[in-house]
Design an enzyme around this catalytic site. Sequence first.
Site, PDB file in Angstrom:
ATOM      1  N   GLY A 117      -2.080   3.057  13.677  1.00  0.00           N
ATOM      2  CA  GLY A 117      -1.710   1.613  13.915  1.00  0.00           C
ATOM      3  C   GLY A 117      -2.617   0.780  14.696  1.00  0.00           C
ATOM      4  O   GLY A 117      -2.823  -0.340  14.448  1.00  0.00           O
ATOM      5  N   GLY A 144       3.842   3.987  10.779  1.00  0.00           N
ATOM      6  CA  GLY A 144       3.143   5.369  10.783  1.00  0.00           C
ATOM      7  C   GLY A 144       2.688   5.537  12.021  1.00  0.00           C
ATOM      8  O   GLY A 144       3.121   5.338  13.151  1.00  0.00           O
ATOM      9  N   SER A 145       1.488   6.396  12.470  1.00  0.00           N
ATOM     10  CA  SER A 145       0.995   6.879  13.575  1.00  0.00           C
ATOM     11  C   SER A 145       0.628   5.716  14.755  1.00  0.00           C
ATOM     12  O   SER A 145      -0.042   4.906  14.114  1.00  0.00           O
ATOM     13  CB  SER A 145      -0.012   8.042  13.188  1.00  0.00           C
ATOM     14  N   CYS A 166      12.214   8.931  12.644  1.00  0.00           N
ATOM     15  CA  CYS A 166      11.584   8.198  13.697  1.00  0.00           C
ATOM     16  C   CYS A 166      12.334   7.974  14.974  1.00  0.00           C
ATOM     17  O   CYS A 166      12.057   7.734  16.083  1.00  0.00           O
ATOM     18  CB  CYS A 166      11.306   6.599  13.264  1.00  0.00           C
ATOM     19  N   LYS A 217       0.972  -1.136   0.163  1.00  0.00           N
ATOM     20  CA  LYS A 217       0.040  -0.074  -0.046  1.00  0.00           C
ATOM     21  C   LYS A 217       0.853   1.389   0.065  1.00  0.00           C
ATOM     22  O   LYS A 217       1.848   1.394   0.971  1.00  0.00           O
ATOM     23  CB  LYS A 217      -0.950   0.144   1.268  1.00  0.00           C
ATOM     24  N   GLU A 249       5.340  11.633  21.341  1.00  0.00           N
ATOM     25  CA  GLU A 249       6.140  11.995  20.256  1.00  0.00           C
ATOM     26  C   GLU A 249       5.529  13.144  19.463  1.00  0.00           C
ATOM     27  O   GLU A 249       4.146  13.069  19.182  1.00  0.00           O
ATOM     28  CB  GLU A 249       6.282  10.969  19.178  1.00  0.00           C
ATOM     29  N   GLU A 270       5.258  -0.076  13.453  1.00  0.00           N
ATOM     30  CA  GLU A 270       6.210   0.877  14.286  1.00  0.00           C
ATOM     31  C   GLU A 270       5.465   2.210  14.242  1.00  0.00           C
ATOM     32  O   GLU A 270       5.106   2.685  13.319  1.00  0.00           O
ATOM     33  CB  GLU A 270       7.513   1.379  13.344  1.00  0.00           C
TER      34      GLU A 270
END
Length: 507
Positions: free
Chosen positions: A245, A240-241, A301, A183, A391, A264
Amino acid sequence: MSISGKNLIAGEWSGDFTKGFSATNAVKNEPMPEVFADASETEVEQAIARAHQAFASYSQLPAVQRAKFLRTIGEQIVALGDELVEMACAETGLPAMRIQGERGRTVGQLGLFADLLEQGEYQGVFDAADAERQPLPKPDTRLGYLPLGVVGVFAASNFPLAFSTAGGDTASALAAGCPVVMKAHAAHPGTAELVAQAISKAIELCDIDAGVFSLIQGKNYAIASQIVTHPMVKAVGFTGSERVGMILQQQINQRPEPIPFYGELGSVNPQFIMADKLATEASTLAENLVASLMMGQGQFCTSPGIWSYVKSVDTPVFEQAASAAIAATEAGVMLTPAMAESYKKTVASWQSIDGVELLAQGQSGVAHFTQAALFVTDLTTFKANTVLQEEVFGPCALILRLQDEQELAEFIGLLKGNLTAAIHATDKDMAQSRTVALSVAHKVGRLIYNQMPTGVEVCASMNHGGPFPASTDLRTTSVGSEAIKRFQRPICYQNMPNELLPQLLRS
Protein backbone atom coordinates in the site's frame (compact mmCIF):
# COMPACT_ATOMS: atom_id res chain seq x y z
CA MET A 1 -19.49 -21.20 -17.32
CA SER A 2 -15.99 -22.07 -18.46
CA ILE A 3 -12.83 -20.27 -17.38
CA SER A 4 -10.96 -18.61 -20.26
CA GLY A 5 -8.00 -17.36 -18.22
CA LYS A 6 -8.16 -14.10 -20.15
CA ASN A 7 -8.55 -10.46 -19.19
CA LEU A 8 -11.89 -8.73 -19.72
CA ILE A 9 -11.15 -5.50 -21.57
CA ALA A 10 -14.33 -3.48 -22.06
CA GLY A 11 -16.44 -6.46 -23.07
CA GLU A 12 -13.73 -8.35 -24.98
CA TRP A 13 -11.74 -11.29 -23.59
CA SER A 14 -8.06 -11.17 -24.48
CA GLY A 15 -4.78 -12.53 -23.23
CA ASP A 16 -1.34 -13.82 -24.11
CA PHE A 17 -0.50 -16.97 -22.16
CA THR A 18 3.25 -16.70 -22.78
CA LYS A 19 3.59 -15.41 -19.22
CA GLY A 20 0.64 -17.26 -17.75
CA PHE A 21 0.19 -18.25 -14.11
CA SER A 22 -2.03 -20.57 -12.10
CA ALA A 23 -3.68 -20.25 -8.73
CA THR A 24 -2.99 -22.78 -5.98
CA ASN A 25 -5.59 -25.12 -4.58
CA ALA A 26 -5.24 -23.96 -1.00
CA VAL A 27 -6.37 -27.19 0.64
CA LYS A 28 -4.42 -29.58 -1.59
CA ASN A 29 -1.43 -27.22 -1.89
CA GLU A 30 -1.06 -27.91 -5.61
CA PRO A 31 -1.48 -25.82 -8.77
CA MET A 32 -4.99 -25.59 -10.17
CA PRO A 33 -5.51 -26.59 -13.82
CA GLU A 34 -6.65 -23.18 -15.08
CA VAL A 35 -3.96 -20.93 -16.58
CA PHE A 36 -4.37 -17.15 -16.55
CA ALA A 37 -2.70 -14.57 -18.73
CA ASP A 38 -0.63 -11.72 -17.31
CA ALA A 39 -2.18 -8.56 -18.71
CA SER A 40 0.06 -6.65 -21.07
CA GLU A 41 0.78 -2.94 -20.83
CA THR A 42 -1.34 -2.50 -23.96
CA GLU A 43 -4.32 -4.30 -22.44
CA VAL A 44 -4.17 -2.19 -19.28
CA GLU A 45 -3.96 0.95 -21.40
CA GLN A 46 -6.97 -0.15 -23.44
CA ALA A 47 -9.00 -0.92 -20.32
CA ILE A 48 -8.33 2.51 -18.82
CA ALA A 49 -8.90 4.36 -22.10
CA ARG A 50 -12.21 2.60 -22.68
CA ALA A 51 -13.27 3.29 -19.08
CA HIS A 52 -12.50 6.96 -19.65
CA GLN A 53 -14.63 6.95 -22.79
CA ALA A 54 -17.48 5.19 -20.97
CA PHE A 55 -17.42 7.79 -18.21
CA ALA A 56 -19.08 10.36 -20.50
CA SER A 57 -22.28 8.31 -20.83
CA TYR A 58 -22.20 6.34 -17.57
CA SER A 59 -21.77 9.41 -15.37
CA GLN A 60 -24.93 10.86 -16.96
CA LEU A 61 -26.95 7.67 -16.48
CA PRO A 62 -30.02 8.38 -14.31
CA ALA A 63 -29.82 7.01 -10.78
CA VAL A 64 -32.64 4.53 -11.38
CA GLN A 65 -30.75 3.00 -14.30
CA ARG A 66 -27.57 2.69 -12.28
CA ALA A 67 -29.66 1.01 -9.58
CA LYS A 68 -31.04 -1.45 -12.11
CA PHE A 69 -27.49 -2.20 -13.28
CA LEU A 70 -26.31 -2.92 -9.72
CA ARG A 71 -29.26 -5.22 -9.06
CA THR A 72 -28.66 -7.05 -12.33
CA ILE A 73 -25.03 -7.64 -11.36
CA GLY A 74 -26.26 -9.20 -8.12
CA GLU A 75 -28.73 -11.39 -9.96
CA GLN A 76 -26.04 -12.61 -12.34
CA ILE A 77 -23.69 -13.42 -9.46
CA VAL A 78 -26.40 -15.53 -7.84
CA ALA A 79 -27.02 -17.20 -11.20
CA LEU A 80 -23.42 -18.49 -11.19
CA GLY A 81 -24.63 -20.98 -8.57
CA ASP A 82 -22.40 -23.64 -7.09
CA GLU A 83 -19.64 -23.11 -9.65
CA LEU A 84 -18.69 -19.82 -8.00
CA VAL A 85 -18.73 -21.34 -4.51
CA GLU A 86 -16.65 -24.34 -5.55
CA MET A 87 -14.06 -22.20 -7.34
CA ALA A 88 -13.71 -19.77 -4.44
CA CYS A 89 -13.40 -22.62 -1.92
CA ALA A 90 -10.67 -24.30 -3.97
CA GLU A 91 -8.65 -21.11 -4.51
CA THR A 92 -8.87 -19.82 -0.92
CA GLY A 93 -9.41 -22.85 1.29
CA LEU A 94 -12.36 -21.07 2.89
CA PRO A 95 -15.37 -23.28 3.71
CA ALA A 96 -18.47 -23.27 1.50
CA MET A 97 -20.66 -21.74 4.21
CA ARG A 98 -18.28 -18.78 4.51
CA ILE A 99 -18.25 -18.25 0.72
CA GLN A 100 -22.04 -18.53 0.55
CA GLY A 101 -22.35 -15.91 3.29
CA GLU A 102 -19.86 -13.67 1.54
CA ARG A 103 -21.78 -14.01 -1.71
CA GLY A 104 -24.91 -12.88 0.13
CA ARG A 105 -23.07 -9.88 1.52
CA THR A 106 -21.72 -8.98 -1.93
CA VAL A 107 -25.18 -9.08 -3.49
CA GLY A 108 -26.54 -7.22 -0.46
CA GLN A 109 -24.03 -4.40 -0.90
CA LEU A 110 -25.06 -3.99 -4.52
CA GLY A 111 -28.69 -3.93 -3.44
CA LEU A 112 -28.01 -1.37 -0.72
CA PHE A 113 -26.60 1.14 -3.18
CA ALA A 114 -29.42 0.39 -5.62
CA ASP A 115 -31.96 1.18 -2.90
CA LEU A 116 -30.25 4.43 -2.00
CA LEU A 117 -30.02 5.54 -5.61
CA GLU A 118 -33.71 4.86 -6.14
CA GLN A 119 -34.61 6.76 -2.98
CA GLY A 120 -32.65 9.84 -4.03
CA GLU A 121 -30.39 9.51 -1.00
CA TYR A 122 -27.57 11.46 -2.65
CA GLN A 123 -29.63 14.31 -4.06
CA GLY A 124 -27.74 17.15 -2.37
CA VAL A 125 -28.47 20.28 -0.35
CA PHE A 126 -30.78 23.18 -1.31
CA ASP A 127 -30.44 26.76 -0.03
CA ALA A 128 -33.17 29.01 -1.42
CA ALA A 129 -32.57 32.50 -2.72
CA ASP A 130 -33.48 35.46 -0.53
CA ALA A 131 -33.85 38.67 -2.53
CA GLU A 132 -34.67 40.67 0.61
CA ARG A 133 -31.55 39.80 2.57
CA GLN A 134 -29.39 42.75 3.60
CA PRO A 135 -26.88 44.08 2.87
CA LEU A 136 -26.80 41.78 -0.21
CA PRO A 137 -29.41 39.42 -1.66
CA LYS A 138 -28.71 35.72 -1.24
CA PRO A 139 -28.45 33.66 -4.46
CA ASP A 140 -30.02 30.25 -4.98
CA THR A 141 -27.32 27.65 -4.21
CA ARG A 142 -27.55 23.88 -4.53
CA LEU A 143 -24.88 21.40 -3.52
CA GLY A 144 -24.62 18.29 -5.65
CA TYR A 145 -22.10 15.54 -6.25
CA LEU A 146 -20.21 14.53 -9.37
CA PRO A 147 -18.46 11.19 -9.96
CA LEU A 148 -14.68 11.49 -10.04
CA GLY A 149 -13.97 9.43 -13.17
CA VAL A 150 -12.21 6.11 -13.73
CA VAL A 151 -11.57 4.21 -10.48
CA GLY A 152 -8.84 1.58 -10.12
CA VAL A 153 -9.74 -1.15 -7.63
CA PHE A 154 -7.40 -3.80 -6.19
CA ALA A 155 -9.04 -6.99 -4.95
CA ALA A 156 -8.41 -8.24 -1.42
CA SER A 157 -6.87 -11.63 -0.76
CA ASN A 158 -9.00 -12.51 2.27
CA PHE A 159 -12.46 -11.66 0.87
CA PRO A 160 -12.65 -13.14 -2.64
CA LEU A 161 -16.18 -11.78 -3.15
CA ALA A 162 -17.11 -9.00 -0.70
CA PHE A 163 -13.87 -7.03 -1.16
CA SER A 164 -12.96 -8.12 -4.65
CA THR A 165 -14.34 -8.07 -8.21
CA ALA A 166 -17.88 -6.91 -7.41
CA GLY A 167 -17.17 -6.03 -3.78
CA GLY A 168 -17.68 -2.87 -1.81
CA ASP A 169 -15.20 -0.67 -3.71
CA THR A 170 -16.61 -1.69 -7.10
CA ALA A 171 -20.22 -1.40 -5.95
CA SER A 172 -19.77 2.06 -4.45
CA ALA A 173 -17.77 3.34 -7.43
CA LEU A 174 -20.36 2.11 -9.94
CA ALA A 175 -23.12 3.56 -7.76
CA ALA A 176 -21.34 6.91 -7.80
CA GLY A 177 -21.22 6.89 -11.60
CA CYS A 178 -17.59 5.84 -12.01
CA PRO A 179 -16.29 3.15 -14.40
CA VAL A 180 -14.05 0.55 -12.72
CA VAL A 181 -10.79 -1.07 -13.79
CA MET A 182 -10.40 -4.03 -11.44
CA LYS A 183 -7.04 -5.65 -10.69
CA ALA A 184 -7.86 -9.20 -9.66
CA HIS A 185 -5.92 -10.83 -6.84
CA ALA A 186 -3.58 -13.50 -8.14
CA ALA A 187 -4.67 -15.86 -5.36
CA HIS A 188 -8.20 -16.25 -6.72
CA PRO A 189 -8.23 -15.42 -10.44
CA GLY A 190 -10.86 -18.02 -11.32
CA THR A 191 -13.30 -16.55 -8.82
CA ALA A 192 -12.55 -13.10 -10.22
CA GLU A 193 -13.24 -14.21 -13.80
CA LEU A 194 -16.56 -15.83 -12.91
CA VAL A 195 -17.76 -12.64 -11.20
CA ALA A 196 -16.47 -10.58 -14.14
CA GLN A 197 -18.53 -12.79 -16.45
CA ALA A 198 -21.58 -11.91 -14.33
CA ILE A 199 -20.80 -8.19 -14.53
CA SER A 200 -20.27 -8.45 -18.30
CA LYS A 201 -23.66 -10.14 -18.68
CA ALA A 202 -25.29 -7.39 -16.60
CA ILE A 203 -23.68 -4.73 -18.82
CA GLU A 204 -25.15 -6.45 -21.86
CA LEU A 205 -28.62 -6.82 -20.32
CA CYS A 206 -28.71 -3.18 -19.21
CA ASP A 207 -27.30 -1.89 -22.51
CA ILE A 208 -24.44 0.01 -20.87
CA ASP A 209 -21.12 0.96 -22.46
CA ALA A 210 -18.88 -2.09 -22.01
CA GLY A 211 -16.00 0.17 -20.98
CA VAL A 212 -17.65 0.68 -17.61
CA PHE A 213 -15.87 -2.42 -16.26
CA SER A 214 -12.65 -4.28 -17.06
CA LEU A 215 -10.89 -7.11 -15.23
CA ILE A 216 -7.09 -7.20 -15.23
CA GLN A 217 -5.35 -10.45 -14.29
CA GLY A 218 -1.66 -10.93 -13.57
CA LYS A 219 1.23 -11.27 -11.16
CA ASN A 220 3.27 -8.58 -12.86
CA TYR A 221 3.85 -5.74 -10.35
CA ALA A 222 4.13 -3.28 -13.23
CA ILE A 223 0.36 -3.61 -13.73
CA ALA A 224 -0.34 -1.99 -10.37
CA SER A 225 2.05 0.87 -11.08
CA GLN A 226 0.51 1.48 -14.49
CA ILE A 227 -2.99 1.70 -13.00
CA VAL A 228 -2.24 4.05 -10.11
CA THR A 229 -0.06 6.41 -12.17
CA HIS A 230 -2.27 6.60 -15.26
CA PRO A 231 -3.55 10.17 -15.81
CA MET A 232 -7.07 8.95 -16.65
CA VAL A 233 -7.43 7.14 -13.30
CA LYS A 234 -8.99 9.53 -10.79
CA ALA A 235 -9.17 7.40 -7.61
CA VAL A 236 -7.89 4.06 -6.28
CA GLY A 237 -9.34 1.60 -3.81
CA PHE A 238 -6.90 -0.90 -2.27
CA THR A 239 -7.03 -3.62 0.40
CA GLY A 240 -3.73 -5.28 1.21
CA SER A 241 -0.48 -5.10 3.10
CA GLU A 242 1.02 -1.91 4.49
CA ARG A 243 4.21 -2.52 2.50
CA VAL A 244 2.47 -2.71 -0.90
CA GLY A 245 0.00 0.00 0.00
CA MET A 246 2.76 2.46 0.82
CA ILE A 247 4.56 1.70 -2.45
CA LEU A 248 1.37 2.56 -4.34
CA GLN A 249 0.81 5.65 -2.19
CA GLN A 250 4.32 6.87 -2.98
CA GLN A 251 3.75 6.38 -6.70
CA ILE A 252 0.46 8.28 -6.47
CA ASN A 253 2.16 11.10 -4.59
CA GLN A 254 4.55 11.54 -7.52
CA ARG A 255 1.75 12.01 -10.05
CA PRO A 256 1.42 15.50 -11.58
CA GLU A 257 -2.26 15.38 -10.54
CA PRO A 258 -2.86 14.07 -7.01
CA ILE A 259 -5.72 11.61 -6.64
CA PRO A 260 -7.33 9.98 -3.59
CA PHE A 261 -5.91 6.62 -2.53
CA TYR A 262 -8.26 4.68 -0.28
CA GLY A 263 -6.10 1.94 1.18
CA GLU A 264 -6.86 -0.47 4.00
CA LEU A 265 -3.47 -1.65 5.19
CA GLY A 266 -3.47 -3.30 8.60
CA SER A 267 -4.92 -3.44 12.10
CA VAL A 268 -4.20 -5.24 15.39
CA ASN A 269 -7.72 -4.52 16.74
CA PRO A 270 -6.82 -4.24 20.46
CA GLN A 271 -9.12 -5.72 23.10
CA PHE A 272 -9.41 -4.02 26.50
CA ILE A 273 -10.61 -6.27 29.33
CA MET A 274 -11.79 -4.40 32.42
CA ALA A 275 -11.32 -5.67 35.98
CA ASP A 276 -14.83 -6.85 36.89
CA LYS A 277 -15.29 -8.48 33.49
CA LEU A 278 -12.07 -10.40 34.09
CA ALA A 279 -13.26 -11.39 37.56
CA THR A 280 -16.74 -12.57 36.56
CA GLU A 281 -16.56 -13.82 32.97
CA ALA A 282 -12.94 -14.80 32.39
CA SER A 283 -13.52 -18.23 30.87
CA THR A 284 -16.42 -17.25 28.62
CA LEU A 285 -14.63 -14.16 27.36
CA ALA A 286 -11.45 -16.14 26.66
CA GLU A 287 -13.36 -18.71 24.61
CA ASN A 288 -15.19 -15.98 22.66
CA LEU A 289 -11.95 -14.18 21.84
CA VAL A 290 -10.38 -17.40 20.57
CA ALA A 291 -13.46 -18.08 18.44
CA SER A 292 -13.21 -14.58 16.97
CA LEU A 293 -9.50 -14.98 16.35
CA MET A 294 -10.02 -18.25 14.50
CA MET A 295 -12.58 -16.93 12.02
CA GLY A 296 -11.09 -17.40 8.57
CA GLN A 297 -7.96 -18.87 10.21
CA GLY A 298 -7.14 -15.43 11.63
CA GLN A 299 -7.29 -13.76 8.22
CA PHE A 300 -10.04 -11.23 8.94
CA CYS A 301 -8.93 -7.60 8.84
CA THR A 302 -10.75 -7.16 12.17
CA SER A 303 -9.21 -10.19 13.90
CA PRO A 304 -8.45 -9.46 17.61
CA GLY A 305 -4.65 -9.37 17.70
CA ILE A 306 -3.81 -7.89 21.11
CA TRP A 307 -5.68 -8.62 24.35
CA SER A 308 -4.83 -6.35 27.27
CA TYR A 309 -5.74 -6.11 30.95
CA VAL A 310 -4.32 -5.00 34.27
CA LYS A 311 -2.98 -8.07 36.07
CA SER A 312 -5.05 -9.41 38.96
CA VAL A 313 -5.81 -12.63 40.84
CA ASP A 314 -8.19 -13.47 37.98
CA THR A 315 -5.49 -13.34 35.30
CA PRO A 316 -4.57 -17.07 35.53
CA VAL A 317 -8.21 -18.11 35.05
CA PHE A 318 -8.47 -16.15 31.81
CA GLU A 319 -5.11 -17.31 30.50
CA GLN A 320 -5.78 -20.95 31.31
CA ALA A 321 -9.16 -20.82 29.56
CA ALA A 322 -7.68 -19.07 26.53
CA SER A 323 -4.80 -21.55 26.37
CA ALA A 324 -7.19 -24.50 26.53
CA ALA A 325 -9.33 -23.04 23.75
CA ILE A 326 -6.27 -22.39 21.56
CA ALA A 327 -4.91 -25.90 22.20
CA ALA A 328 -8.22 -27.37 21.03
CA THR A 329 -8.16 -25.57 17.66
CA GLU A 330 -7.38 -27.63 14.60
CA ALA A 331 -4.66 -26.65 12.16
CA GLY A 332 -6.07 -24.85 9.17
CA VAL A 333 -5.28 -23.72 5.65
CA MET A 334 -4.39 -20.13 4.83
CA LEU A 335 -5.22 -18.30 1.64
CA THR A 336 -1.87 -18.90 -0.05
CA PRO A 337 1.32 -20.86 0.68
CA ALA A 338 3.24 -17.58 0.89
CA MET A 339 0.94 -16.26 3.58
CA ALA A 340 1.24 -19.51 5.54
CA GLU A 341 5.03 -19.38 5.33
CA SER A 342 5.12 -15.75 6.44
CA TYR A 343 2.87 -16.55 9.39
CA LYS A 344 5.05 -19.47 10.49
CA LYS A 345 8.18 -17.32 10.33
CA THR A 346 6.55 -14.63 12.46
CA VAL A 347 5.46 -17.14 15.12
CA ALA A 348 8.96 -18.63 15.20
CA SER A 349 10.57 -15.20 15.50
CA TRP A 350 8.33 -14.20 18.40
CA GLN A 351 9.42 -17.30 20.32
CA SER A 352 13.01 -16.03 20.23
CA ILE A 353 12.19 -12.67 21.84
CA ASP A 354 13.20 -12.37 25.51
CA GLY A 355 10.18 -11.54 27.62
CA VAL A 356 7.68 -13.14 25.23
CA GLU A 357 6.16 -16.46 26.28
CA LEU A 358 4.24 -18.88 24.06
CA LEU A 359 1.23 -19.79 26.19
CA ALA A 360 -0.39 -22.23 23.82
CA GLN A 361 -0.47 -23.54 20.27
CA GLY A 362 -3.19 -25.24 18.29
CA GLN A 363 -3.03 -28.78 17.04
CA SER A 364 -0.56 -29.74 14.35
CA GLY A 365 -1.78 -30.90 10.97
CA VAL A 366 -0.85 -31.13 7.32
CA ALA A 367 2.54 -29.54 6.66
CA HIS A 368 1.20 -26.49 4.80
CA PHE A 369 -1.52 -25.83 7.41
CA THR A 370 -0.95 -23.36 10.24
CA GLN A 371 -1.42 -23.67 13.99
CA ALA A 372 -2.99 -21.02 16.19
CA ALA A 373 -0.60 -19.37 18.63
CA LEU A 374 -1.19 -17.41 21.83
CA PHE A 375 1.64 -15.36 23.34
CA VAL A 376 1.94 -13.23 26.46
CA THR A 377 4.27 -10.36 27.35
CA ASP A 378 4.59 -7.23 29.46
CA LEU A 379 4.62 -3.56 28.50
CA THR A 380 8.40 -3.19 28.77
CA THR A 381 8.97 -5.97 26.24
CA PHE A 382 6.14 -4.69 24.05
CA LYS A 383 7.70 -1.22 23.91
CA ALA A 384 11.16 -2.58 23.15
CA ASN A 385 10.06 -4.81 20.25
CA THR A 386 8.05 -2.93 17.64
CA VAL A 387 7.46 -6.19 15.75
CA LEU A 388 4.97 -7.07 18.51
CA GLN A 389 3.00 -3.95 17.66
CA GLU A 390 2.41 -4.98 14.03
CA GLU A 391 -0.48 -6.97 12.57
CA VAL A 392 0.09 -10.71 12.24
CA PHE A 393 -1.95 -12.04 9.35
CA GLY A 394 -3.08 -15.38 10.71
CA PRO A 395 -4.37 -17.06 13.90
CA CYS A 396 -2.01 -15.40 16.37
CA ALA A 397 -2.83 -13.23 19.39
CA LEU A 398 -0.75 -11.50 22.04
CA ILE A 399 -1.86 -11.06 25.66
CA LEU A 400 -0.45 -7.89 27.20
CA ARG A 401 -0.22 -7.98 30.99
CA LEU A 402 -0.26 -4.46 32.40
CA GLN A 403 0.76 -3.54 35.94
CA ASP A 404 -1.60 -0.64 36.55
CA GLU A 405 -3.77 2.09 35.04
CA GLN A 406 -0.70 4.12 34.14
CA GLU A 407 0.63 1.29 31.98
CA LEU A 408 -2.80 0.94 30.40
CA ALA A 409 -2.71 4.61 29.39
CA GLU A 410 0.85 4.19 28.10
CA PHE A 411 -0.18 1.19 25.99
CA ILE A 412 -3.03 3.15 24.40
CA GLY A 413 -0.57 5.91 23.59
CA LEU A 414 1.67 3.42 21.77
CA LEU A 415 -1.09 2.14 19.52
CA LYS A 416 -1.13 3.02 15.84
CA GLY A 417 -4.40 3.50 14.00
CA ASN A 418 -6.79 0.56 13.93
CA LEU A 419 -10.01 -0.46 12.26
CA THR A 420 -11.55 -1.51 15.56
CA ALA A 421 -11.04 -1.83 19.29
CA ALA A 422 -13.32 -3.48 21.82
CA ILE A 423 -13.94 -2.80 25.52
CA HIS A 424 -15.09 -5.81 27.52
CA ALA A 425 -16.67 -4.68 30.78
CA THR A 426 -19.55 -4.83 33.25
CA ASP A 427 -21.52 -1.95 34.73
CA LYS A 428 -19.08 -1.95 37.66
CA ASP A 429 -16.29 -1.12 35.19
CA MET A 430 -18.02 1.97 33.81
CA ALA A 431 -15.57 4.54 35.22
CA GLN A 432 -12.54 2.71 33.84
CA SER A 433 -14.35 2.00 30.56
CA ARG A 434 -15.12 5.69 30.13
CA THR A 435 -11.45 6.61 30.53
CA VAL A 436 -10.37 3.95 28.04
CA ALA A 437 -13.08 4.86 25.53
CA LEU A 438 -12.13 8.55 25.49
CA SER A 439 -8.52 7.71 24.65
CA VAL A 440 -9.03 4.74 22.33
CA ALA A 441 -11.61 6.58 20.21
CA HIS A 442 -8.76 8.59 18.70
CA LYS A 443 -7.02 5.38 17.61
CA VAL A 444 -9.84 3.55 15.81
CA GLY A 445 -12.58 3.81 13.24
CA ARG A 446 -15.04 1.63 15.18
CA LEU A 447 -15.19 1.26 18.97
CA ILE A 448 -17.08 -1.81 20.25
CA TYR A 449 -18.53 -2.64 23.66
CA ASN A 450 -18.89 -6.26 24.83
CA GLN A 451 -18.83 -7.73 21.34
CA MET A 452 -16.16 -9.25 19.13
CA PRO A 453 -14.54 -7.14 16.37
CA THR A 454 -14.94 -9.72 13.61
CA GLY A 455 -17.93 -9.05 11.41
CA VAL A 456 -18.84 -5.76 9.75
CA GLU A 457 -22.45 -4.62 9.41
CA VAL A 458 -23.22 -3.13 5.99
CA CYS A 459 -25.39 -0.14 6.89
CA ALA A 460 -25.54 3.65 6.91
CA SER A 461 -23.88 4.06 10.32
CA MET A 462 -20.92 1.73 9.68
CA ASN A 463 -17.37 3.03 9.51
CA HIS A 464 -14.78 0.59 8.21
CA GLY A 465 -11.60 2.61 8.26
CA GLY A 466 -9.47 4.37 10.83
CA PRO A 467 -6.27 6.29 11.43
CA PHE A 468 -3.17 5.13 9.56
CA PRO A 469 -2.21 2.34 8.95
CA ALA A 470 -5.75 1.00 9.28
CA SER A 471 -6.55 3.16 6.28
CA THR A 472 -4.86 5.89 4.28
CA ASP A 473 -7.79 8.29 4.68
CA LEU A 474 -9.33 8.24 8.15
CA ARG A 475 -12.28 10.39 7.00
CA THR A 476 -13.79 7.62 4.88
CA THR A 477 -15.33 4.16 5.11
CA SER A 478 -15.08 1.28 2.65
CA VAL A 479 -18.26 -0.38 4.00
CA GLY A 480 -21.80 0.96 4.16
CA SER A 481 -23.76 3.63 2.36
CA GLU A 482 -21.20 6.37 3.07
CA ALA A 483 -18.60 4.50 0.97
CA ILE A 484 -19.99 6.08 -2.20
CA LYS A 485 -18.68 9.49 -1.13
CA ARG A 486 -15.10 8.38 -1.74
CA PHE A 487 -15.75 8.44 -5.48
CA GLN A 488 -17.71 11.67 -5.71
CA ARG A 489 -16.80 15.32 -5.34
CA PRO A 490 -19.06 18.18 -4.28
CA ILE A 491 -20.13 20.87 -6.74
CA CYS A 492 -22.17 23.97 -5.97
CA TYR A 493 -24.61 25.27 -8.60
CA GLN A 494 -25.47 28.94 -8.06
CA ASN A 495 -28.53 30.63 -9.54
CA MET A 496 -28.73 27.97 -12.28
CA PRO A 497 -31.89 27.58 -14.38
CA ASN A 498 -33.72 24.32 -13.82
CA GLU A 499 -32.86 23.04 -17.30
CA LEU A 500 -29.12 23.20 -16.57
CA LEU A 501 -29.26 21.41 -13.21
CA PRO A 502 -28.77 17.67 -12.67
CA GLN A 503 -32.11 15.88 -12.28
CA LEU A 504 -31.81 15.46 -8.52
CA LEU A 505 -31.17 19.17 -7.95
CA ARG A 506 -34.09 20.50 -9.94
CA SER A 507 -36.98 22.22 -8.21
